[in-house]
Scaffold this active site. Sequence first.
Site, PDB file in Angstrom:
ATOM      1  N   ASP A  32     -30.654  -0.338   0.307  1.00  0.00           N
ATOM      2  CA  ASP A  32     -31.350  -1.245   1.208  1.00  0.00           C
ATOM      3  C   ASP A  32     -32.784  -0.742   1.407  1.00  0.00           C
ATOM      4  O   ASP A  32     -33.026   0.453   1.550  1.00  0.00           O
ATOM      5  CB  ASP A  32     -30.616  -1.329   2.554  1.00  0.00           C
ATOM      6  CG  ASP A  32     -31.058  -2.527   3.360  1.00  0.00           C
ATOM      7  OD1 ASP A  32     -30.262  -3.465   3.524  1.00  0.00           O
ATOM      8  OD2 ASP A  32     -32.210  -2.535   3.836  1.00  0.00           O
ATOM      9  N   ILE A  33     -33.740  -1.679   1.424  1.00  0.00           N
ATOM     10  CA  ILE A  33     -35.157  -1.309   1.529  1.00  0.00           C
ATOM     11  C   ILE A  33     -35.477  -0.768   2.928  1.00  0.00           C
ATOM     12  O   ILE A  33     -36.467  -0.061   3.113  1.00  0.00           O
ATOM     13  CB  ILE A  33     -36.048  -2.535   1.182  1.00  0.00           C
ATOM     14  CG1 ILE A  33     -37.424  -2.099   0.731  1.00  0.00           C
ATOM     15  CG2 ILE A  33     -36.115  -3.525   2.327  1.00  0.00           C
ATOM     16  CD1 ILE A  33     -38.230  -3.192   0.055  1.00  0.00           C
ATOM     17  N   ASN A  87     -22.676 -10.038   6.768  1.00  0.00           N
ATOM     18  CA  ASN A  87     -23.186 -10.944   7.792  1.00  0.00           C
ATOM     19  C   ASN A  87     -23.153 -12.357   7.217  1.00  0.00           C
ATOM     20  O   ASN A  87     -23.602 -12.587   6.098  1.00  0.00           O
ATOM     21  CB  ASN A  87     -24.611 -10.565   8.191  1.00  0.00           C
ATOM     22  CG  ASN A  87     -24.663  -9.188   8.821  1.00  0.00           C
ATOM     23  OD1 ASN A  87     -23.723  -8.759   9.482  1.00  0.00           O
ATOM     24  ND2 ASN A  87     -25.771  -8.480   8.607  1.00  0.00           N
ATOM     25  N   GLY A  93     -26.714 -12.587  11.984  1.00  0.00           N
ATOM     26  CA  GLY A  93     -27.690 -11.614  11.498  1.00  0.00           C
ATOM     27  C   GLY A  93     -27.996 -11.706  10.021  1.00  0.00           C
ATOM     28  O   GLY A  93     -28.715 -10.855   9.489  1.00  0.00           O
ATOM     29  N   GLN A  94     -27.480 -12.728   9.329  1.00  0.00           N
ATOM     30  CA  GLN A  94     -27.788 -12.857   7.899  1.00  0.00           C
ATOM     31  C   GLN A  94     -29.234 -13.307   7.733  1.00  0.00           C
ATOM     32  O   GLN A  94     -29.676 -14.264   8.370  1.00  0.00           O
ATOM     33  CB  GLN A  94     -26.844 -13.866   7.222  1.00  0.00           C
ATOM     34  CG  GLN A  94     -27.010 -13.898   5.702  1.00  0.00           C
ATOM     35  CD  GLN A  94     -26.022 -14.818   5.005  1.00  0.00           C
ATOM     36  OE1 GLN A  94     -25.229 -15.503   5.648  1.00  0.00           O
ATOM     37  NE2 GLN A  94     -26.070 -14.840   3.686  1.00  0.00           N
ATOM     38  N   SER A  95     -29.984 -12.572   6.883  1.00  0.00           N
ATOM     39  CA  SER A  95     -31.392 -12.916   6.653  1.00  0.00           C
ATOM     40  C   SER A  95     -31.685 -13.203   5.190  1.00  0.00           C
ATOM     41  O   SER A  95     -32.708 -13.823   4.881  1.00  0.00           O
ATOM     42  CB  SER A  95     -32.301 -11.782   7.151  1.00  0.00           C
ATOM     43  OG  SER A  95     -32.043 -10.588   6.445  1.00  0.00           O
ATOM     44  N   HIS A 100     -24.159 -10.624   0.178  1.00  0.00           N
ATOM     45  CA  HIS A 100     -24.238  -9.186  -0.049  1.00  0.00           C
ATOM     46  C   HIS A 100     -23.424  -8.464   1.014  1.00  0.00           C
ATOM     47  O   HIS A 100     -23.417  -8.856   2.177  1.00  0.00           O
ATOM     48  CB  HIS A 100     -25.694  -8.688   0.000  1.00  0.00           C
ATOM     49  CG  HIS A 100     -26.417  -9.121   1.225  1.00  0.00           C
ATOM     50  ND1 HIS A 100     -26.921 -10.394   1.381  1.00  0.00           N
ATOM     51  CD2 HIS A 100     -26.682  -8.467   2.377  1.00  0.00           C
ATOM     52  CE1 HIS A 100     -27.473 -10.500   2.571  1.00  0.00           C
ATOM     53  NE2 HIS A 100     -27.343  -9.338   3.208  1.00  0.00           N
ATOM     54  N   HIS A 102     -22.884  -4.834   3.023  1.00  0.00           N
ATOM     55  CA  HIS A 102     -23.593  -3.591   3.364  1.00  0.00           C
ATOM     56  C   HIS A 102     -22.576  -2.451   3.394  1.00  0.00           C
ATOM     57  O   HIS A 102     -21.603  -2.515   4.159  1.00  0.00           O
ATOM     58  CB  HIS A 102     -24.201  -3.663   4.766  1.00  0.00           C
ATOM     59  CG  HIS A 102     -25.227  -4.727   4.968  1.00  0.00           C
ATOM     60  ND1 HIS A 102     -26.564  -4.450   5.121  1.00  0.00           N
ATOM     61  CD2 HIS A 102     -25.128  -6.080   5.067  1.00  0.00           C
ATOM     62  CE1 HIS A 102     -27.245  -5.578   5.319  1.00  0.00           C
ATOM     63  NE2 HIS A 102     -26.385  -6.582   5.295  1.00  0.00           N
TER      64      HIS A 102
HETATM   65  P1  AMP Z   1     -28.685  -9.376   6.052  1.00  0.00           P
HETATM   66  O1  AMP Z   1     -29.508  -9.288   7.323  1.00  0.00           O
HETATM   67  O2  AMP Z   1     -27.223  -9.083   6.238  1.00  0.00           O
HETATM   68  O3  AMP Z   1     -28.939 -10.683   5.334  1.00  0.00           O
HETATM   69  O4  AMP Z   1     -29.201  -8.202   5.130  1.00  0.00           O
HETATM   70  C1  AMP Z   1     -30.322  -8.311   4.324  1.00  0.00           C
HETATM   71  C2  AMP Z   1     -30.712  -6.918   3.963  1.00  0.00           C
HETATM   72  O5  AMP Z   1     -31.509  -6.965   2.801  1.00  0.00           O
HETATM   73  C3  AMP Z   1     -31.513  -6.189   5.039  1.00  0.00           C
HETATM   74  O6  AMP Z   1     -30.817  -5.006   5.426  1.00  0.00           O
HETATM   75  C4  AMP Z   1     -32.844  -5.881   4.345  1.00  0.00           C
HETATM   76  O7  AMP Z   1     -33.377  -4.614   4.720  1.00  0.00           O
HETATM   77  C5  AMP Z   1     -32.464  -5.932   2.875  1.00  0.00           C
HETATM   78  N1  AMP Z   1     -33.529  -6.261   1.942  1.00  0.00           N
HETATM   79  C6  AMP Z   1     -34.412  -7.276   2.022  1.00  0.00           C
HETATM   80  N2  AMP Z   1     -35.244  -7.279   0.964  1.00  0.00           N
HETATM   81  C7  AMP Z   1     -34.857  -6.238   0.179  1.00  0.00           C
HETATM   82  C8  AMP Z   1     -35.315  -5.699  -1.062  1.00  0.00           C
HETATM   83  N3  AMP Z   1     -36.348  -6.248  -1.730  1.00  0.00           N
HETATM   84  N4  AMP Z   1     -34.673  -4.621  -1.566  1.00  0.00           N
HETATM   85  C9  AMP Z   1     -33.645  -4.063  -0.906  1.00  0.00           C
HETATM   86  N5  AMP Z   1     -33.166  -4.521   0.263  1.00  0.00           N
HETATM   87  C10 AMP Z   1     -33.755  -5.596   0.802  1.00  0.00           C
END
Ligand code: AMP
Length: 112
Positions: A32-33, A87, A93-95, A100, A102
Amino acid sequence: MTTENCIFCKIISGEIPAKLVAESEHAIAFNDISPQQPVHVLIVPRVHKENVTELALANPVEMQDVMRLGAQVAQMLTEGSHRFTFNTGVEAGQSVFHVHGHITSRTPKVAV
Ligand code: AMP
Ligand code: ZN
C-alpha cells in the site's frame, strides 16, 4: 469507473509502478502506498470488478485465488497475527473501486 481509468488496472498492466510483493495466476500483491501498519499489502485480482461482493458472486475462481494469495502473503510477511479486510462501498471506506483486500499486521515476521 471503467477499466481504462482504474488505477489498479494500470498497476496490473505496468503503466503505473508499484512495489510488488507476490503474484499468482489471477491476482497480484503490492505494498500500500500509504501504509497504516508495519505490514500493509493489497491483494488485487487481475480482473476488474468493483468490489468483493461482485467478485465473489461472478468470479469464484479468481476470488479463491485472491484468498490464497492473501494467505501466502500473511505467512510470508507476518508472525501470523493479521487482518484481511475488504472495504465495500464509500460509507465503509472504499476509495478505489477495483476490488482489493488489505493484509495488515502489527507483527512483521522477524528475520532469523
Ligand atoms: P480502500 O480505501 O479500501 O479503497 O483502499 C485503497 C487503498 O489503496 C488505500 O489504502 C490507498 O493507500 C491505496 N492506494 C491508492 N493508490 C495506490 C497506489 N498507486 N499504489 C498503492 N496503493 C495505493
Ligand atoms: Zn481496475
